[in-house]
Write a protein that holds these residues in place. Structure first.
Motif, PDB file in Angstrom:
ATOM      1  N   PRO A 182       0.923  -1.204  -0.043  1.00 22.61           N
ATOM      2  CA  PRO A 182       0.004  -0.007  -0.017  1.00 22.61           C
ATOM      3  C   PRO A 182       0.733   1.390   0.090  1.00 22.61           C
ATOM      4  O   PRO A 182       2.010   1.309   0.476  1.00 22.61           O
ATOM      5  N   TYR A 206       6.720   5.866  -8.820  1.00 25.67           N
ATOM      6  CA  TYR A 206       6.288   4.472  -8.315  1.00 25.67           C
ATOM      7  C   TYR A 206       6.548   3.272  -9.338  1.00 25.67           C
ATOM      8  O   TYR A 206       7.041   2.189  -9.050  1.00 25.67           O
ATOM      9  N   ARG A 262      -3.066  -7.532  -6.931  1.00 27.05           N
ATOM     10  CA  ARG A 262      -3.440  -6.188  -6.512  1.00 27.05           C
ATOM     11  C   ARG A 262      -4.684  -5.709  -7.530  1.00 27.05           C
ATOM     12  O   ARG A 262      -5.270  -6.447  -8.017  1.00 27.05           O
ATOM     13  N   LYS A 279      -8.585   6.265  -2.010  1.00 27.63           N
ATOM     14  CA  LYS A 279      -8.199   7.241  -0.890  1.00 27.63           C
ATOM     15  C   LYS A 279      -8.669   8.683  -1.437  1.00 27.63           C
ATOM     16  O   LYS A 279      -8.895   9.419  -0.569  1.00 27.63           O
TER      17      LYS A 279
HETATM   18  N1  GLU Z   1       1.249   1.260  -3.777  1.00 28.19           N
HETATM   19  C1  GLU Z   1       0.526   0.907  -4.979  1.00 28.19           C
HETATM   20  C2  GLU Z   1      -1.155   1.292  -4.296  1.00 28.19           C
HETATM   21  O1  GLU Z   1      -1.321   1.767  -2.950  1.00 28.19           O
HETATM   22  C3  GLU Z   1       0.058  -0.423  -5.020  1.00 28.19           C
HETATM   23  C4  GLU Z   1       1.493  -1.191  -5.915  1.00 28.19           C
HETATM   24  C5  GLU Z   1       1.303  -2.349  -6.310  1.00 28.19           C
HETATM   25  O2  GLU Z   1       0.537  -3.240  -6.012  1.00 28.19           O
HETATM   26  O3  GLU Z   1       1.988  -2.865  -7.537  1.00 28.19           O
HETATM   27  O4  GLU Z   1      -1.728   1.488  -5.014  1.00 28.19           O
END
Ligand code: GLU
Length: 287
Positions: A9, A168, A186, A227
């Motif tokens: 996350p 990211y 995900r 969010k």
């Molecule tokens: N950090 C990302 C998010 O919270 C997810 C990344 C991933 O699972 O590759 O949306």
């Protein structure tokens, strides 16, 4: 085959019901394959960190009974690793500095490579990775085949922003590799990012991962829980009830209302990926 999965996350807001669905599915997938499950906090985008959300994530992991392997990784402590990967890419002439401002780029979302051959110095500029004009495809465990031509649909994309923030896309690919990930479970909101990540992984010589993109929990007005939409934060005092709802939303057989860790153990025993609803959304009211 060994299985390593993760829950990753970003602390840009408190975890919500959609995050719980991702956590439960990635956990049950990993554990039902006798695999490892690690937690990674994706906090490279410092200005977007929402105060208190890192603590909320960690409290949720505990309250909802998840047992993780290894130490929790915080990406903001690993910036030197991403910088060294950027250097490697630069040495191989796979990246370049870009001075285009948002104003210059305007509303065009496809970057046409304006700075590709300018050989600008790398400091104080955004860094883009070169894409190639080819179709990149992968077979998602839930969504089937997904393909993209990055040059035509996106253009060379940013790995490091002008303000120095590591994107990211880079951090996720590097850490999935360094943590020995084999599977990525995900939300389907990240489906369109996958070809970028596969491309980067190929440039870096990393093995390809297996992807599974979960349908997204939708609000009753048809928007996804996020969010940004200020979805309701997970209430730690309601952990068993919320776990029940998440297991149900994932189409799995019900578990007995109990301590969260025992509920998860039962969910793992009963886990059947084929029962997850087909498509990219799960309709209903999930707040
Ligand atoms: N950090 C990302 C998010 O919270 C997810 C990344 C991933 O699972 O590759 O949306």
């Amino acid at each position: 085959m060994a299985y390593v999965g993760r829950f990753a996350p970003s602390p840009t807001g408190p975890l919500h019901f959609g995050s719980l669905i991702t956590a439960v599915a990635s956990y049950c997938e990993a554990r039902s394959h006798a695999g490892k499950w690690v937690v990674r906090i994706e906090d490279t985008d410092i200005p977007r960190i929402y105060p208190g959300s890192e603590e909320h994530i960690l409290s949720c992991i505990e309250a909802f009974g998840f047992e993780f392997d290894d130490e929790i990784i915080f990406q903001k402590d690993r910036l030197n690793i991403y910088e060294s990967v950027l250097n490697d890419l630069q040495q191989h002439d796979l990246t370049y500095a870009c001075q285009c401002t948002r104003k210059i780029l305007g509303s065009n979302h496809i970057y046409s490579g304006t700075c590709r051959d300018l050989k600008l110095p790398h400091d104080q500029q955004a860094i883009r990775v070169k894409t190639s004009n080819e179709l990149i495809c992968f077979e998602d465990l839930l969504q089937g085949q997904h393909c993209s031509n990055l040059t035509n649909e996106l253009g060379d994309f940013v790995l490091k922003r002008r303000d120095g923030i590591i994107n990211y896309q880079l951090a996720v690919v590097v850490d999935d590799y360094l943590q020995g990930m084999t599977h990525v479970v995900r939300g389907a909101d990240l489906l369109d990012n996958t070809e970028r990540q596969i491309w980067l992984g190929r440039l870096l010589g990393y093995p390809e991962l297996q992807y599974m993109h979960l349908p997204l929990a939708m609000n009753k007005d048809g928007t996804k829980l996020s969010k940004q939409n200020l979805a309701v934060a997970l209430d730690l005092t309601q952990a068993p009830q919320l776990l029940n709802k998440a297991i149900h939303a994932l189409g799995q057989d019900p578990v007995d209302l109990d301590q969260p860790n025992r509920m998860l153990l039962q969910a793992i025993q009963q886990w059947d990926r084929k029962k997850i609803p087909v498509g990219t959304t799960i309709q209903g009211v999930f707040e």
